[in-house]
Design an enzyme around this catalytic site. Structure first.
Site, PDB file in Angstrom:
ATOM      1  N   LYS A 133      38.637  38.584  40.985  1.00  0.00           N
ATOM      2  CA  LYS A 133      39.481  38.813  42.162  1.00  0.00           C
ATOM      3  C   LYS A 133      38.670  39.462  43.288  1.00  0.00           C
ATOM      4  O   LYS A 133      38.785  39.074  44.457  1.00  0.00           O
ATOM      5  CB  LYS A 133      40.687  39.691  41.776  1.00  0.00           C
ATOM      6  CG  LYS A 133      41.687  38.918  40.914  1.00  0.00           C
ATOM      7  CD  LYS A 133      42.717  39.795  40.224  1.00  0.00           C
ATOM      8  CE  LYS A 133      43.562  38.938  39.280  1.00  0.00           C
ATOM      9  NZ  LYS A 133      44.507  39.711  38.458  1.00  0.00           N
ATOM     10  N   GLN A 167      46.259  45.841  37.737  1.00  0.00           N
ATOM     11  CA  GLN A 167      45.972  44.851  36.693  1.00  0.00           C
ATOM     12  C   GLN A 167      46.775  45.168  35.417  1.00  0.00           C
ATOM     13  O   GLN A 167      46.742  46.291  34.917  1.00  0.00           O
ATOM     14  CB  GLN A 167      44.465  44.844  36.397  1.00  0.00           C
ATOM     15  CG  GLN A 167      44.015  43.784  35.409  1.00  0.00           C
ATOM     16  CD  GLN A 167      44.216  42.361  35.930  1.00  0.00           C
ATOM     17  OE1 GLN A 167      43.963  42.058  37.100  1.00  0.00           O
ATOM     18  NE2 GLN A 167      44.701  41.480  35.070  1.00  0.00           N
ATOM     19  N   ASP A 209      51.294  40.576  44.123  1.00  0.00           N
ATOM     20  CA  ASP A 209      51.531  39.913  42.829  1.00  0.00           C
ATOM     21  C   ASP A 209      52.952  39.354  42.752  1.00  0.00           C
ATOM     22  O   ASP A 209      53.249  38.534  41.881  1.00  0.00           O
ATOM     23  CB  ASP A 209      51.336  40.922  41.684  1.00  0.00           C
ATOM     24  CG  ASP A 209      50.037  40.706  40.942  1.00  0.00           C
ATOM     25  OD1 ASP A 209      49.468  39.594  41.064  1.00  0.00           O
ATOM     26  OD2 ASP A 209      49.590  41.626  40.235  1.00  0.00           O
TER      27      ASP A 209
END
Ligand code: NDP
Length: 302
Positions: free
Chosen positions: A57, A101, A124
């Site tokens: 990422k 994460q 997200d």
């Protein structure tokens, strides 16, 4: 009869690279007028797979000209400490997107963290506000993996309207939001959607009905050729690490689909690796740029 496997592949790697180039151009234009979009990536603990995802990422940010802040916290971090970090990032106007994460260590309630991230920085798309917007057919931030799948179907001209879609897996990360997207009025939706899971009775009978079959389970070869309709489009989300002494690293990545057998029957299929995975990251970059654009619009409107 030899099958042209190459001609059936939905190439997520190439598509994602094209999207990253598009995002990079848009970022360049945005930076000229405003500031650099910035993504904060927080990782707790030392799970190697999570570190590898975070690394990808951060690399993607570099490719697109998006700034990134990489925060590594020890596995012993308390929920309170992580919430404080999230609060700090929520209040930092130079940060446009926040990604924590997953999974998190057991002492931290994942949902508490998801709900603490500002919905305006929730790149997200897991915050209940953004999930609710999606369920209300008014999507704002959409989870990256389902969004990437829709983008692939769109760019490969796979019709969804009126088709039967079966999604195996009902997580909030993949299965549920994808079901909402595929059944949405308009857009790349209008499919008739079934969600299957571990309690589904006679899974094969359900999956055989699918014009579009999505596997998001996390078990190698859970989808076999007898479970797939002739001519179906198969999207394999599964990312499973299996031991392979012949591989350089001693392991390799496979999906949920028994690829070699299933590819014989389908019209289109995503490979693993190189299918859905790269698209997830490309969508994260898109969402981060969008977050920066929306933040700027809010400032302009003040
Ligand atoms: P979860 O573990 O959260 O969900 C798995 C789902 O599969 C559950 O709904 C479960 O049912 C269902 N399931 C388990 N076993 C069976 C079975 N035998 N038959 C039918 N359904 C079953 O996983 P995620 O959604 O987070 O991820 C799924 C896979 O996708 C993983 O391999 C993950 O690594 C991968 N992934 C890949 C991404 C990418 O970018 N390529 C991004 C996100 C995930 P139940 O609900 O009843 O337990």
């Amino acid at each position: 009869m030899t099958i042209n496997v190459e001609g059936k592949l939905i190439n997520g790697k190439e598509t994602a690279a094209a999207i990253l180039r598009e995002v990079a151009q848009d970022v360049e234009r945005f930076v000229k007028e405003y500031e650099q979009p910035r993504l904060a990536v927080v990782i707790v603990g030392d799970d190697p797979a999570s570190h590898s995802y975070v690394h990808s990422k951060v690399k993607a940010c570099e490719r697109c000209g998006i700034g990134s802040i990489h925060i590594e916290l020890p596995a012993s971090t308390s929920e309170e400490e992580l919430l404080e970090r999230v609060d700090g990032l929520n209040g930092d106007s130079s940060v446009h997107g926040i990604l924590v994460q997953l999974p998190l260590p057991p002492q931290i309630d994942q949902q508490h963290i998801i709900e603490r991230i500002s919905p305006d920085k929730d790149v997200d798309g897991f915050h209940p506000y953004n999930m609710g917007r999606l369920a209300a057919d008014k999507p704002r931030f959409v989870p990256c993996t389902p969004q990437g799948i829709i983008e692939l179907l769109d760019r490969y001209d796979v019709e969804t309207a009126g088709k039967r879609a079966v999604i195996v897996g009902r997580s909030i990360i993949v299965g549920k939001p994808l079901a909402l997207l595929l059944s949405m009025k308009g857009g790349h939706g209008n499919a008739t959607v079934t969600i299957a899971h571990s309690k589904t009775v006679d899974l094969a009978a359900v999956t055989r009905e699918a014009d579009i079959l999505v596997a998001a389970v996390g078990q190698p070869k859970v989808i076999t050729a007898d479970m797939v309709m002739e001519g179906a489009v198969v999207i394999d989300v599964g990312t499973n690490r299996i031991t392979d002494p012949s591989a350089k690293k001693g392991y390799r990545w496979v999906g949920d689909v028994d690829f070699d057998a299933v590819v014989q029957k389908v019209s289109r299929i995503t490979p693993v690796p190189g299918g859905v995975g790269p698209m997830t990251i490309a969508m994260l970059m898109k969402n981060t740029l969008t977050a920066a654009q929306w933040a700027q619009r809010a400032i302009d409107e003040q």
